[in-house]
Design a protein around this motif. Structure first.
Motif, mmCIF file in Angstrom:
data_model
loop_
_atom_site.group_PDB
_atom_site.id
_atom_site.type_symbol
_atom_site.label_atom_id
_atom_site.label_comp_id
_atom_site.label_asym_id
_atom_site.label_seq_id
_atom_site.Cartn_x
_atom_site.Cartn_y
_atom_site.Cartn_z
ATOM 1 N N GLY A 105 -10.517 1.943 3.931
ATOM 2 C CA GLY A 105 -10.962 1.962 2.186
ATOM 3 C C GLY A 105 -11.145 0.940 1.784
ATOM 4 N N ALA A 106 -9.622 -0.104 2.473
ATOM 5 C CA ALA A 106 -9.054 -1.480 1.773
ATOM 6 C C ALA A 106 -9.982 -2.569 2.143
ATOM 7 C CB ALA A 106 -7.899 -2.144 2.263
ATOM 8 N N ALA A 122 -8.990 1.930 -3.789
ATOM 9 C CA ALA A 122 -9.884 2.664 -2.851
ATOM 10 C C ALA A 122 -9.171 3.033 -1.287
ATOM 11 C CB ALA A 122 -10.413 1.703 -2.195
ATOM 12 N N ALA A 123 -7.653 2.567 -1.265
ATOM 13 C CA ALA A 123 -6.767 2.566 0.471
ATOM 14 C C ALA A 123 -7.029 4.194 0.013
ATOM 15 C CB ALA A 123 -6.066 1.509 0.596
ATOM 16 N N THR A 154 -0.073 4.840 1.796
ATOM 17 C CA THR A 154 -2.218 3.482 2.090
ATOM 18 C C THR A 154 -2.218 2.763 0.779
ATOM 19 O OG1 THR A 154 -2.606 5.512 -0.012
ATOM 20 C CG2 THR A 154 -2.803 6.369 2.448
ATOM 21 N N MET A 155 -1.008 3.013 -0.445
ATOM 22 C CA MET A 155 -1.234 1.665 -1.027
ATOM 23 C C MET A 155 -0.337 0.929 -0.676
ATOM 24 S SD MET A 155 -0.567 3.754 -4.352
ATOM 25 C CE MET A 155 -0.209 3.199 -5.898
ATOM 26 N N LEU A 159 -2.172 -2.972 0.043
ATOM 27 C CA LEU A 159 -1.451 -4.393 -0.829
ATOM 28 C C LEU A 159 -2.059 -5.181 -0.040
ATOM 29 C CD1 LEU A 159 0.322 -5.144 -3.260
ATOM 30 C CD2 LEU A 159 2.126 -4.549 -1.838
ATOM 31 N N VAL A 160 -1.958 -5.279 1.708
ATOM 32 C CA VAL A 160 -1.207 -5.933 2.327
ATOM 33 C C VAL A 160 -2.879 -6.629 3.057
ATOM 34 C CG1 VAL A 160 -1.075 -6.269 4.811
ATOM 35 C CG2 VAL A 160 0.720 -5.177 3.719
#
Length: 204
Positions: A105-106, A122-123, A154-155, A159-160
């Motif tokens: 998603g990311a 999205a992630a 997931t967040m 972020l990464v």
């Protein structure tokens, strides 16, 4: 090829989690299919709506739909063959699916040029959206809102990726392993985010 395999693992894991919930609620075969499919594909559908990917793209995953339906049918007909094993290894597969879908998603969001906030959302939605829809349809409190920092990992993946801290197959592979390990540790040690229940006060 690697991500195709991870997508298959995640799809099977999430579909089976939907089957378990459906059978716990004593749903019929159609209910099993519906809960299994929304768990496996609901997160991607919600993500597509929010970041601008055509919803019709969901139907391009014909192979994954076929795999999910076959797995759910076998699971429904022969629960004695897999339920006990799922209780032992299902958490690992669920963690792998969570990591794979969150990273996917990311990557979708970054490829479309969305800002960091959208990449994180999205992630999170790709990884947890299917489970959210499943729990709502089953009349349960969504798991990701109350257990083991489920959505938090997931967040972090979003972020990464949104900050371009990893790249290439090796970097994404390390991130995938990190999310899986963190998810497993959070369950084992029962890590939770701070929470507070509002008590009902009665006026004198």
């Amino acid at each position: 090829m690697t991500w195709d395999i991870l997508n298959i693992i995640g799809t099977i894991a999430f579909a089976l989690s939907g089957v378990i919930v459906a059978m716990e609620e004593d749903y019929d075969l159609i209910g099993v299919y519906i809960l299994g499919l929304v768990t496996a594909f609901g997160g991607g559908a919600i993500r597509n709506l929010l970041i601008g990917v055509p919803v019709s793209a969901l139907w391009d995953q014909g192979t994954l739909f076929t795999i999910a339906i076959i797995v759910m049918t076998i699971a429904f007909l022969f629960p004695s063959l897999w339920v006990n094993r799922w209780m032992r290894f299902g958490l690992l597969f669920d963690a792998m699916g969570l990591a794979a879908f969150a990273i996917q998603g990311a990557l979708y969001a970054t490829e479309m040029g969305h800002p960091l906030s959208a990449v994180i959302v999205a992630a999170a939605l790709t990884g947890t959206g299917g489970g959210m829809v499943r729990d709502v349809l089953a009349g349960r409190k969504p798991l990701f809102l109350r257990k083991e920092i489920y959505i938090g990992w997931t967040m972090i993946a979003g972020l990464v990726i949104g900050l371009n801290l990893v790249s290439g197959v090796i970097g994404l592979g390390i991130l995938f392993v990190a999310v899986v390990v963190l998810r497993m540790l959070s369950v084992y040690y029962q890590w939770q985010l701070p929470h507070r229940k509002l008590e009902q006060f009665q006026s004198p």
